[in-house]
Design an enzyme around this catalytic site. Sequence first.
Site, PDB file in Angstrom:
ATOM      1  N   THR A  90     -32.939 -29.665  55.898  1.00  0.00           N
ATOM      2  CA  THR A  90     -33.896 -29.303  54.841  1.00  0.00           C
ATOM      3  C   THR A  90     -33.387 -28.249  53.867  1.00  0.00           C
ATOM      4  O   THR A  90     -33.421 -28.438  52.652  1.00  0.00           O
ATOM      5  CB  THR A  90     -35.208 -28.838  55.483  1.00  0.00           C
ATOM      6  OG1 THR A  90     -35.767 -29.920  56.233  1.00  0.00           O
ATOM      7  CG2 THR A  90     -36.208 -28.379  54.435  1.00  0.00           C
ATOM      8  N   LYS A 173     -43.564 -25.736  53.653  1.00  0.00           N
ATOM      9  CA  LYS A 173     -42.468 -24.946  54.231  1.00  0.00           C
ATOM     10  C   LYS A 173     -42.008 -23.878  53.241  1.00  0.00           C
ATOM     11  O   LYS A 173     -41.864 -24.154  52.045  1.00  0.00           O
ATOM     12  CB  LYS A 173     -41.282 -25.847  54.567  1.00  0.00           C
ATOM     13  CG  LYS A 173     -41.518 -26.844  55.682  1.00  0.00           C
ATOM     14  CD  LYS A 173     -40.233 -27.620  55.942  1.00  0.00           C
ATOM     15  CE  LYS A 173     -40.415 -28.681  57.009  1.00  0.00           C
ATOM     16  NZ  LYS A 173     -39.162 -29.442  57.248  1.00  0.00           N
ATOM     17  N   ASP A 174     -41.730 -22.703  53.749  1.00  0.00           N
ATOM     18  CA  ASP A 174     -41.255 -21.632  52.862  1.00  0.00           C
ATOM     19  C   ASP A 174     -39.956 -22.027  52.173  1.00  0.00           C
ATOM     20  O   ASP A 174     -39.782 -21.831  50.968  1.00  0.00           O
ATOM     21  CB  ASP A 174     -41.075 -20.323  53.642  1.00  0.00           C
ATOM     22  CG  ASP A 174     -40.154 -20.462  54.838  1.00  0.00           C
ATOM     23  OD1 ASP A 174     -38.927 -20.477  54.663  1.00  0.00           O
ATOM     24  OD2 ASP A 174     -40.664 -20.555  55.976  1.00  0.00           O
ATOM     25  N   ASP A 316     -41.669 -34.900  56.841  1.00  0.00           N
ATOM     26  CA  ASP A 316     -40.690 -34.444  57.827  1.00  0.00           C
ATOM     27  C   ASP A 316     -41.345 -34.212  59.184  1.00  0.00           C
ATOM     28  O   ASP A 316     -40.815 -34.623  60.225  1.00  0.00           O
ATOM     29  CB  ASP A 316     -40.026 -33.161  57.335  1.00  0.00           C
ATOM     30  CG  ASP A 316     -38.871 -32.723  58.223  1.00  0.00           C
ATOM     31  OD1 ASP A 316     -37.874 -33.465  58.287  1.00  0.00           O
ATOM     32  OD2 ASP A 316     -38.971 -31.663  58.862  1.00  0.00           O
ATOM     33  N   HIS A 320     -40.318 -36.535  62.338  1.00  0.00           N
ATOM     34  CA  HIS A 320     -39.744 -35.961  63.551  1.00  0.00           C
ATOM     35  C   HIS A 320     -40.527 -36.392  64.792  1.00  0.00           C
ATOM     36  O   HIS A 320     -39.947 -36.677  65.836  1.00  0.00           O
ATOM     37  CB  HIS A 320     -39.734 -34.435  63.468  1.00  0.00           C
ATOM     38  CG  HIS A 320     -38.534 -33.867  62.780  1.00  0.00           C
ATOM     39  ND1 HIS A 320     -37.272 -33.928  63.328  1.00  0.00           N
ATOM     40  CD2 HIS A 320     -38.398 -33.224  61.591  1.00  0.00           C
ATOM     41  CE1 HIS A 320     -36.405 -33.337  62.510  1.00  0.00           C
ATOM     42  NE2 HIS A 320     -37.070 -32.911  61.445  1.00  0.00           N
TER      43      HIS A 320
END
Length: 557
Positions: A90, A173-174, A316, A320
């Site tokens: 990522t 996500k950061d 994602d 996963h």
Amino acid sequence: MLNQQIKSGLGILAMLAISTTNSLEAQKSKAVTNLDKAPRLVVGIVVDQMRWDYLERFAPLFKSNGGFNRMMSQGFSNDNCQIGYTPSVTACGHTGIYTGTVPAIHGITGNAWYDTQLKRNVYCSEDRTVDGVGAAGASDGKMSPKNMLTTSIADELRMANNFKSKVVGIALKDRGAILPAGHSANGAYWFDAKSGNFITSTYYYKELPNWVKQFNDRQIPDSLMKLGWKKSLADDVYLQYATADEKNYEGKPFGANQRKMPYDLTRGANEGFGKLSTTPWGNTLTVELAKAAVLAEEMGKDGVTDMLAVSFSSPDYVGHSFGPNSWEIVDNYIKLDEELGRMFDFLDATVGKGKYTAFLSADHAVAHVPGFMKENKLPGGLLDDKAAISEMNAAIKAKFGIDKLVVSLTNYQVHFNRDLLDSLNADRKAINQFMVHYLMKKEYILNAFPTSEILTSPMPQYLREKMANGFLYNRSGDIQMVLKSGYIDGGATGTTHGLWYSYDAHIPLLWYGFGIKQGRSNKRVFMHDIASTVASLLKIQEPSGNIGNPIEEVLKK
């Protein structure tokens, strides 16, 4: 109820935008871009974990007014876009798209890496000098782009007009929000699963902008989770695109008793909002914040090109857990297509149809679940990295008498304690040779070699270049492992990514809107060509570490 909340919130934000119209008109002198020659807004879209073949596999399921179909039919598709380095993860992907370069130059060598100078694992966007903003005790907010060593295309856009362009990064996500937006962004916002708020850090602001506070006050995550995750299609349709809904090798992110769709997302007492990320509702939430940002920041409303970097993290999490041949991934992409269509409708109405440019790509793709591969007599298997470290250290101690030499097995590289080797004046060549021979006996290993010999080890040039492009001495290891096709480092359920193989490295690249031709091409291009193509479209300098080339066939003359 959700629709009412969304309409109400957007109504408030729209009123805020209208109230500033007069002041914007009075600032005509701010305009530095001829909008006949440049888009009002560039929208960068990264789908976290998207294989290129999803565009073809799921094409019959996409709606005519959905995002994917719109970009494919009205824009340009580079059907053979590849990641030009390893590992395909990522942080590297988001950084590579926006910097036009590779980990060996931009410095983001993984989601995390073992730093030989700090002597510890470092998270890609960690910054211990800043604090989280937007939620009480938001430890996940101690983030910034400081570990990224080059500029991004967003930084170059800002510098091109003396920082008049507005740049905003948004993701669950950061790292998906921070790294694309660059060093000089006006803001980056990511999801705090504990509170259900979007947060930022003091790198950007001492407190959240009012529009983000207002967005958080709407408590959309709570409303979405009450809806659960329901199927979009009849069961027989899913079976045309995926295996049976319930498989033992799939993960169970919503609890051991929830083994197939639909899923109940009801929160327990004192439970946060983490489940939301592993559902298509995470995409809905991301789009709503992106729309709020466009309105509140008045993006695309003056003579200066702005940039909105949007990353969809939920694919994602879903991928996963369930893998590429699951009902869940099919349903996710059906719903993501619809969300993208709604986002383009919004941009048509607010920025203007044909007045903005959008590109869509992915930070990486994904391997099939090893259990699925075994079930269908295909090659694949598992690597237990924690066990491997213990076994490696035991073997080294038995051979050389050196204890705990391997300190990390990150990004498919063996990291030695280099200071320990120096203090013992150890024979590095002998140790490297021993480790290579040791690894080559393992079932999961295709190749292994010292990273100091990347450019001389016998392997195809294409693979050699990918390995070299991912190597940075102080953030990389000492022995490179190349896993066999279909093998992953993981457990008995779910899957992951990170290798050089096409299933991890062949990603979509779609272009749409202002300045974009209609068509498609099978010519090989690379992720790191995206930033220079945007720079060519905007007629600005490419990012400082750029090694890519403009994809000329995409752009109108």
